[in-house]
Design a protein around this motif. Structure first.
Motif, PDB file in Angstrom:
ATOM      1  N   GLN A 129       0.842  -1.203   0.000  1.00  0.00           N
ATOM      2  CA  GLN A 129       0.000   0.000   0.000  1.00  0.00           C
ATOM      3  C   GLN A 129       0.878   1.255   0.000  1.00  0.00           C
ATOM      4  O   GLN A 129       0.571   2.232  -0.699  1.00  0.00           O
ATOM      5  N   LEU A 130       1.963   1.237   0.736  1.00  0.00           N
ATOM      6  CA  LEU A 130       2.881   2.378   0.747  1.00  0.00           C
ATOM      7  C   LEU A 130       3.491   2.602  -0.642  1.00  0.00           C
ATOM      8  O   LEU A 130       3.698   3.746  -1.058  1.00  0.00           O
ATOM      9  N   VAL A 131       3.768   1.519  -1.344  1.00  0.00           N
ATOM     10  CA  VAL A 131       4.301   1.632  -2.703  1.00  0.00           C
ATOM     11  C   VAL A 131       3.275   2.290  -3.618  1.00  0.00           C
ATOM     12  O   VAL A 131       3.604   3.206  -4.385  1.00  0.00           O
ATOM     13  N   VAL A 132       2.025   1.857  -3.538  1.00  0.00           N
ATOM     14  CA  VAL A 132       0.971   2.425  -4.393  1.00  0.00           C
ATOM     15  C   VAL A 132       0.849   3.931  -4.133  1.00  0.00           C
ATOM     16  O   VAL A 132       0.768   4.733  -5.075  1.00  0.00           O
ATOM     17  N   VAL A 133       0.859   4.320  -2.876  1.00  0.00           N
ATOM     18  CA  VAL A 133       0.756   5.745  -2.524  1.00  0.00           C
ATOM     19  C   VAL A 133       1.973   6.512  -3.047  1.00  0.00           C
ATOM     20  O   VAL A 133       1.832   7.595  -3.624  1.00  0.00           O
ATOM     21  N   ALA A 134       3.174   5.955  -2.874  1.00  0.00           N
ATOM     22  CA  ALA A 134       4.396   6.643  -3.310  1.00  0.00           C
ATOM     23  C   ALA A 134       4.430   6.792  -4.827  1.00  0.00           C
ATOM     24  O   ALA A 134       4.855   7.836  -5.340  1.00  0.00           O
ATOM     25  N   VAL A 135       4.001   5.771  -5.564  1.00  0.00           N
ATOM     26  CA  VAL A 135       3.974   5.855  -7.027  1.00  0.00           C
ATOM     27  C   VAL A 135       2.998   6.958  -7.459  1.00  0.00           C
ATOM     28  O   VAL A 135       3.283   7.745  -8.362  1.00  0.00           O
ATOM     29  N   THR A 136       1.853   7.032  -6.796  1.00  0.00           N
ATOM     30  CA  THR A 136       0.869   8.074  -7.119  1.00  0.00           C
ATOM     31  C   THR A 136       1.439   9.458  -6.827  1.00  0.00           C
ATOM     32  O   THR A 136       1.267  10.395  -7.623  1.00  0.00           O
ATOM     33  N   GLU A 137       2.130   9.592  -5.713  1.00  0.00           N
ATOM     34  CA  GLU A 137       2.758  10.875  -5.377  1.00  0.00           C
ATOM     35  C   GLU A 137       3.822  11.261  -6.408  1.00  0.00           C
ATOM     36  O   GLU A 137       3.968  12.437  -6.756  1.00  0.00           O
TER      37      GLU A 137
END
Length: 194
Positions: A129-137
């Motif tokens: 989930q942290l990866v998904v958020v970081a990619v979106t950022e």
């Protein structure tokens, strides 16, 4: 005691012993079958996790590749604007704001993350989930640069480039954390929850 009585007494003692031994053998056999089934299931789960962890990592890398290509396109655009070859306000930027390849990869990343949610454990899903958020950022940081280029605000543009670099670093950091969490799960003994 005569031989007849001795035989009856021996039979009375032997029959329960045989029955008790049979019951113990039956229970041991059932336990062995159950344990074998559990081990086969755990082995299957480990294989499923490994396949999905690898697929998730490959999708992260596709997202990063498309975003790095987008970065190159934005740098080229910025150079052309600085050289006064084009006007940012008049240039068509929709393909840069909404890069089709990235949006497809981002969708795939979310789908792969859903599979990780099902397969667990929570420690890996949290990192995913942290990866998904970081990619979106990271993607949104690209849009920030485009906004600064359109508004011709050099201060905002400089801050946006810094945000972009920070966002890329954040993606690489959480990617590494996801790999470490995945590795911990995969190298732990069968049945042990990390």
């Amino acid at each position: 005691m005569d031989q007849g009585q001795a035989a009856v007494l021996a039979a009375c003692i032997g029959i329960p012993g045989i029955l008790f031994g049979g019951i113990l053998s039956y229970r041991a056999g059932r336990r062995q079958v159950r344990d074998q089934g559990e081990n086969e299931h755990l082995h299957w789960l480990r294989q499923q996790r490994q396949e999905h962890y690898v697929r998730f990592l490959q999708t992260i890398d596709l997202c990063l590749e498309t975003l790095q290509n987008l970065s190159t396109d934005i740098v080229n655009l910025s150079d052309r604007i600085d050289a006064r070859e084009i006007d940012a306000g008049a240039h068509e930027l929709d393909s840069l704001y909404h890069p089709r390849d990235f949006l497809q990869n981002q969708s795939d990343l979310a789908k792969n993350r859903d599979a990780l949610l099902m397969l667990g454990p929570d420690s890996v899903d949290t990192k995913a989930q942290l990866v998904v958020v970081a990619v979106t950022e990271f993607w949104l940081a690209h849009n920030g640069i485009l906004n600064a280029l359109i508004s011709n605000d050099s201060e905002s543009e400089a801050a946006s480039w810094t945000r972009l670099a920070d966002a890329e670093d954040a993606v690489m950091k959480v990617r590494k954390e996801f790999i470490e969490a995945s590795r911990t799960v995969l190298i732990s003994p069968l049945g042990a929850q990390p």
